[in-house]
Design an enzyme around this catalytic site. Structure first.
Site, PDB file in Angstrom:
ATOM      1  N   TRP A  22      -5.793 -11.977   0.758  1.00  0.00           N
ATOM      2  CA  TRP A  22      -5.448 -10.837  -0.102  1.00  0.00           C
ATOM      3  C   TRP A  22      -6.758 -10.160  -0.499  1.00  0.00           C
ATOM      4  CZ3 TRP A  22      -0.332  -9.843  -1.890  1.00  0.00           C
ATOM      5  CH2 TRP A  22      -0.229  -8.803  -2.827  1.00  0.00           C
ATOM      6  N   HIS A  52      -3.490 -18.401  -4.255  1.00  0.00           N
ATOM      7  CA  HIS A  52      -2.479 -17.708  -3.434  1.00  0.00           C
ATOM      8  C   HIS A  52      -2.927 -17.575  -1.979  1.00  0.00           C
ATOM      9  CE1 HIS A  52       0.042 -16.312  -6.906  1.00  0.00           C
ATOM     10  NE2 HIS A  52      -1.100 -16.585  -7.523  1.00  0.00           N
ATOM     11  N   HIS A  56       1.842 -20.596   0.154  1.00  0.00           N
ATOM     12  CA  HIS A  56       1.732 -21.085  -1.221  1.00  0.00           C
ATOM     13  C   HIS A  56       3.026 -20.895  -1.997  1.00  0.00           C
ATOM     14  CE1 HIS A  56       0.819 -16.770  -1.675  1.00  0.00           C
ATOM     15  NE2 HIS A  56       1.280 -16.903  -2.909  1.00  0.00           N
ATOM     16  N   ASP A  58       4.254 -19.651  -5.667  1.00  0.00           N
ATOM     17  CA  ASP A  58       3.919 -19.021  -6.951  1.00  0.00           C
ATOM     18  C   ASP A  58       4.506 -19.890  -8.061  1.00  0.00           C
ATOM     19  OD1 ASP A  58       2.951 -16.808  -5.571  1.00  0.00           O
ATOM     20  OD2 ASP A  58       4.554 -15.451  -6.232  1.00  0.00           O
ATOM     21  N   HIS A  62       2.463 -17.170 -12.848  1.00  0.00           N
ATOM     22  CA  HIS A  62       1.862 -16.050 -12.119  1.00  0.00           C
ATOM     23  C   HIS A  62       2.393 -14.698 -12.618  1.00  0.00           C
ATOM     24  CE1 HIS A  62       0.258 -13.665  -8.884  1.00  0.00           C
ATOM     25  NE2 HIS A  62       1.412 -13.493  -8.283  1.00  0.00           N
ATOM     26  N   HIS A 164       9.441  -9.934  -8.239  1.00  0.00           N
ATOM     27  CA  HIS A 164       9.073 -11.163  -8.956  1.00  0.00           C
ATOM     28  C   HIS A 164       9.832 -11.247 -10.297  1.00  0.00           C
ATOM     29  CE1 HIS A 164       5.705 -11.271  -6.100  1.00  0.00           C
ATOM     30  NE2 HIS A 164       5.438 -12.497  -6.508  1.00  0.00           N
ATOM     31  N   GLU A 176       5.425 -17.968  -0.403  1.00  0.00           N
ATOM     32  CA  GLU A 176       4.869 -16.803   0.296  1.00  0.00           C
ATOM     33  C   GLU A 176       3.932 -17.277   1.405  1.00  0.00           C
ATOM     34  OE1 GLU A 176       4.986 -13.703  -3.485  1.00  0.00           O
ATOM     35  OE2 GLU A 176       3.273 -15.046  -3.298  1.00  0.00           O
TER      36      GLU A 176
HETATM   37  N1  LIG Z   1      -4.379 -12.589  -4.963  1.00  0.00           N
HETATM   38  C1  LIG Z   1      -3.924 -11.559  -5.681  1.00  0.00           C
HETATM   39  C2  LIG Z   1      -4.780 -10.782  -6.411  1.00  0.00           C
HETATM   40  C3  LIG Z   1      -4.324  -9.726  -7.154  1.00  0.00           C
HETATM   41  C4  LIG Z   1      -2.979  -9.455  -7.159  1.00  0.00           C
HETATM   42  C5  LIG Z   1      -2.123 -10.203  -6.436  1.00  0.00           C
HETATM   43  C6  LIG Z   1      -2.564 -11.271  -5.704  1.00  0.00           C
HETATM   44  C7  LIG Z   1      -1.645 -12.104  -4.923  1.00  0.00           C
HETATM   45  O1  LIG Z   1      -2.037 -13.026  -4.259  1.00  0.00           O
HETATM   46  C8  LIG Z   1      -0.213 -11.748  -4.919  1.00  0.00           C
HETATM   47  C9  LIG Z   1       0.621 -12.883  -4.580  1.00  0.00           C
HETATM   48  N2  LIG Z   1       0.503 -13.567  -3.365  1.00  0.00           N
HETATM   49  C10 LIG Z   1       1.981 -12.778  -5.094  1.00  0.00           C
HETATM   50  O2  LIG Z   1       2.363 -13.757  -5.672  1.00  0.00           O
HETATM   51  O3  LIG Z   1       2.671 -11.788  -4.940  1.00  0.00           O
HETATM   52 ZN   LIG Z   2       4.299 -13.819  -5.410  1.00  0.00          ZN
HETATM   53 ZN   LIG Z   3       1.544 -15.556  -4.484  1.00  0.00          ZN
END
Ligand SMILES: Nc1ccccc1C(=O)C[C@H](N)C(=O)O
Ligand SMILES: [Zn+2]
Ligand SMILES: [Zn+2]
Length: 213
Positions: A22, A52, A56, A58, A62, A164, A176
């Site tokens: 990400w 993440h 993974h 959540d 989160h 979410h 995810e």
């Molecule tokens: N690393 C991040 C940094 C900033 C904002 C979102 C993420 C996420 O990883 C989103 C995530 N995987 C989620 O649970 O939707």
């Molecule tokens: Zn998520």
């Molecule tokens: Zn996530």
């Protein structure tokens, strides 16, 4: 007595320097804290990893400050019967009309396959999200867990995290970054346990599907 051995599919990404990240997440770094030598009998590593990264789970923490951390979530949603939904025909979001509701009615765990082929080695910023309406309908049917082969249930640029939030309403759990390339639509047993990370807003998981016999 003959007992068949159920097939197991690994649906997890490998964690390494080519795992897609990400934007802004820390690089995966495995360092050696000790090495086998005449003074030391073992190799010992340490890992730097965004929570993440890769495949993974959540934790509710989160997307809610009142939500449970990884160490404090029940494990039952992460083990049990599961339906893999093939929604490869979807566009920007998986919509109600992309889903075969005959197979999803009453499903406890649903994993969405959006990719023809998982984007190994590069970040796909246009990954498919899941529409909140889809999550609402699954929740009404009693679902405990929703999974996807993309990095998030919401679009990368989301500021509201609507999907979410819909998950939070039903206190469901989220997986995810699954890899479903070799998985046909159908029913399986899911096993995908988060680590008991105190204060963790997510945890890497080793997710597998087991054949139902
Ligand atoms: N690393 C991040 C940094 C900033 C904002 C979102 C993420 C996420 O990883 C989103 C995530 N995987 C989620 O649970 O939707
Ligand atoms: Zn998520
Ligand atoms: Zn996530």
């Amino acid at each position: 007595m003959f007992r068949a051995t159920p097939r197991i599919w690994d649906i997890s990404q490998r964690i390494g320097t080519s795992t897609p990240l990400w934007p802004g997440e820390p690089p995966v770094r495995l360092s050696r804290r000790a090495e086998i030598s005449s003074d030391c009998p073992v190799n010992v590593g340490a890992l730097t990893l965004g929570l993440h990264t890769g495949t993974h789970a959540d934790a509710p923490l989160h997307y809610s400050n009142a939500g449970a951390a990884s160490a404090d979530t029940q494990l039952a949603p992460y083990i049990g019967p599961c339906v893999v939904a093939d929604v490869r025909g979807c566009h920007a979001r998986v919509e109600i009309g992309d889903c075969d509701w005959d197979t999803l009615a009453g499903a406890q765990r649903v994993l969405f396959r959006t990719y023809e082929r998982f984007p190994y080695g590069h970040w796909d910023e246009n990954f498919a999200a899941i529409a909140p309406e889809v999550v609402a309908r699954l929740r009404e049917g009693g679902a405990l867990l929703i999974g996807t082969d993309t990095p998030s249930l919401d679009p990368q640029n989301s500021k509201t995290m609507d999907t979410h939030k819909e998950v939070l309403r039903g206190d469901m759990r989220i997986l995810e970054g699954l890899v479903l390339d070799d998985i046909s639509a159908g029913e399986y047993e899911l096993i995908s346990l988060p680590l008991a990370i105190e204060g963790g807003d997510a945890s890497p998981v080793r997710a597998v599907l087991r054949e139902l016999l």
